[in-house]
Design a protein around this motif. Sequence first.
Motif, short mmCIF file in Angstrom:
data_model
loop_
_atom_site.label_atom_id
_atom_site.label_comp_id
_atom_site.label_asym_id
_atom_site.label_seq_id
_atom_site.Cartn_x
_atom_site.Cartn_y
_atom_site.Cartn_z
N ASP A 65 45.52 -2.24 15.03
CA ASP A 65 46.36 -3.38 14.66
C ASP A 65 45.76 -4.69 15.16
O ASP A 65 45.78 -5.71 14.46
CB ASP A 65 47.78 -3.21 15.22
CG ASP A 65 48.58 -2.14 14.49
OD1 ASP A 65 49.52 -1.62 15.08
OD2 ASP A 65 48.23 -1.84 13.33
N ASN A 92 42.92 -5.78 12.93
CA ASN A 92 43.42 -6.32 11.67
C ASN A 92 43.98 -7.73 11.86
O ASN A 92 43.77 -8.62 11.03
CB ASN A 92 44.49 -5.41 11.09
CG ASN A 92 43.91 -4.11 10.55
OD1 ASN A 92 42.79 -4.09 10.05
ND2 ASN A 92 44.66 -3.03 10.64
N LYS A 133 46.10 3.12 17.84
CA LYS A 133 46.82 2.38 16.80
C LYS A 133 46.91 0.90 17.18
O LYS A 133 46.74 0.01 16.33
CB LYS A 133 48.22 2.95 16.61
CG LYS A 133 49.07 2.23 15.55
CD LYS A 133 48.47 2.42 14.17
CE LYS A 133 49.45 1.98 13.09
NZ LYS A 133 49.83 0.57 13.19
N TYR A 177 54.28 -5.98 11.66
CA TYR A 177 53.03 -5.31 11.30
C TYR A 177 52.50 -4.49 12.47
O TYR A 177 52.07 -3.34 12.32
CB TYR A 177 52.00 -6.36 10.89
CG TYR A 177 50.66 -5.79 10.51
CD1 TYR A 177 50.44 -5.32 9.22
CD2 TYR A 177 49.62 -5.73 11.43
CE1 TYR A 177 49.19 -4.79 8.87
CE2 TYR A 177 48.38 -5.21 11.09
CZ TYR A 177 48.18 -4.75 9.80
OH TYR A 177 46.97 -4.22 9.46
N ALA A 178 52.56 -5.07 13.67
CA ALA A 178 51.98 -4.42 14.84
C ALA A 178 52.74 -3.16 15.24
O ALA A 178 52.15 -2.20 15.71
CB ALA A 178 51.94 -5.40 16.01
#
Length: 275
Positions: free
Chosen positions: A241, A244, A237, A220-221
């Motif tokens: 991440d 999240n 970004k 995901y990261a």
Amino acid sequence: MNEKTLSLEEKWENITLANNFIFYKVMHTHPEACKHLLELLLHIKIENMEMSNEETLIIDHDSKAIRLDVYVKNSNHVYDVEVQVVNTHDLPERARYYQSVMDVDMLKPGQTYDKLKDSYVIFICMEDIFGLGLPLYSFKYLCKEDKNIELGDRTSKLFFIAPLCAKMIKDEKAKTFFDFFISNKTGDDYTSNLHKYVEDARHNTQWRKQYMTVEMMQNYAFRDGMEKGVIEGANRKAEEDAVNLLKKGISESIITECIGLPLEKVRELKKEINK
């Protein structure tokens, strides 16, 4: 089948001791196996030791934290053992930083420098990171003007190249271990025990869930090509991440290790979320 094409479930079903998650779990659950491995690698006898519960070491909030696979201490020595499957081209620098953080961790305020313990940073690698065809590269500080003079700082950095160790080293017991490490084939009681420990770990549903969480978090990261943007875009970004992942309840130290943001920045983001 290519490792990259396997699903997480398939990776877990085919997992071996060469995976640092499993290596960590096996060695921490079975410290006698860790003790035996250190004795095999270093040709020493360890009378007693303790496994450190501090898998993540932090010097201060503005410094890069490190996560150690296996961190072992006794009264006179400290050992860090790392599994490295892929050549990241920074292992000498990592070894330098790991050793410095371990020194800070072991020396308490008011203690003199002679209280520092003998320190070993050990990497078990799947690739020959120095490219000279040696099974082992071991380093100590020597005087450039006279190679017979050793600095005597009592630090050692060792890089075992597992595939070459399995073929070239003379110690049969160590050779059997490295053969198991690269092929999962047992050859003596020690490797048979390791195989059993790996199988036990593979059937541990809690560890399976932890592994899936870490792997999914890393995917995901780094998805959408963290490396393709300019530094500013990449940092933005990374922060998105991190936010999240914080909302999903992932710990600050794991986010720091996987995404690369400083721990202090992750904590700042968490404060903003809480507000």
